[in-house]
Design an enzyme around this catalytic site. Structure first.
Site, PDB file in Angstrom:
ATOM      1  N   ASP A   1       0.856  -1.189   0.000  1.00  0.00           N
ATOM      2  CA  ASP A   1       0.000   0.000   0.000  1.00  0.00           C
ATOM      3  C   ASP A   1       0.888   1.234   0.000  1.00  0.00           C
ATOM      4  O   ASP A   1       1.996   1.214   0.536  1.00  0.00           O
ATOM      5  CB  ASP A   1      -0.908   0.020   1.228  1.00  0.00           C
TER       6      ASP A   1
ATOM      7  N   ASP B   1      -6.961  -1.826  -4.642  1.00  0.00           N
ATOM      8  CA  ASP B   1      -8.052  -1.517  -3.711  1.00  0.00           C
ATOM      9  C   ASP B   1      -9.033  -0.523  -4.322  1.00  0.00           C
ATOM     10  O   ASP B   1     -10.252  -0.647  -4.142  1.00  0.00           O
ATOM     11  CB  ASP B   1      -7.482  -0.946  -2.411  1.00  0.00           C
TER      12      ASP B   1
END
Length: 211
Positions: free
Chosen positions: A162, A180
């Protein structure tokens, strides 16, 4: 020649061979009217490869951005980008919102198995959707691309990369990536498409008779 040896041919819009001269030795041939009727009722099958290409584009973009984030960012160091967004490199061993990130390692294979099952199910679903389900197909393609993008991370690294951090009022809520984002957009589109179809179905319902 005698009548068609297959009785179902007469009830499924298929006529005997003698009514279709020059069609070779096949005992039965589907009538043009039957083909047209089937086409109008169900529509041709969706060209799923176009949606698979959209999924592939999500996967490629996801991993290009993850590569750049790993190359350019230092782990855990915030880089301000917008008033509500920072860039920061993080490795998430859990699911969304770091769920089960400290579970001890078993969650890697649990989420890998779930992602494999969901991805296979979505790929089969995409292949069976009719041509007019464009919004649903696009939604599923985005979700499939996001799921596979994060799945590759789990198999390769044991965690998901991330690099975008949401900041509101000084609070850091969650970090995410392109995969995501694709999954989130896909879910929102599915909900919107379902609401749109439900509303259209209500509007097409029987009207009360006027007196």
């Amino acid at each position: 020649s005698g009548p068609c040896p297959r009785p179902k041919c007469r009830t499924q819009g298929v006529l005997p061979q003698e009514q279709y001269p020059g069609r070779g030795s096949a005992p039965c041939a589907r009538s043009i009217a039957g083909m047209a009727r089937s086409y109008m009722q169900r529509g041709p099958p969706m060209k799923a490869r176009h949606w698979y290409l959209l999924s592939l584009a999500v996967i490629v973009l996801d991993h290009i951005t993850k590569f750049l984030a790993t190359w350019k960012l230092e782990y855990g160091v915030l880089v301000p980008l917008l008033p509500v967004l920072d860039l920061t490199l993080l490795h998430n061993k859990g699911a969304a919102f770091s769920f089960l990130s400290d579970a001890g390692g078993w969650q890697r294979w649990f989420f890998t198995t779930v992602a494999l099952g969901v991805s296979a199910w979505i790929a089969l679903w995409l292949n069976r959707l009719p041509r007019d389900k464009r919004w649903l197909s696009a939604s599923l393609a985005l979700i499939l691309g996001g799921a596979v993008g994060n799945l590759i991370d789990r198999l390769w690294l044991g965690s998901v990369v991330d690099f975008v951090d949401v900041v509101l009022g000084g609070w850091h809520f969650w970090a995410f990536n392109v995969a995501d984002s694709a999954i989130t957009v896909g879910v929102v589109l599915i909900l919107w498409d379902g609401f749109r179809e439900a509303r259209a179905a209500r509007g097409a319902g029987p009207r009360p008779e006027s007196r």
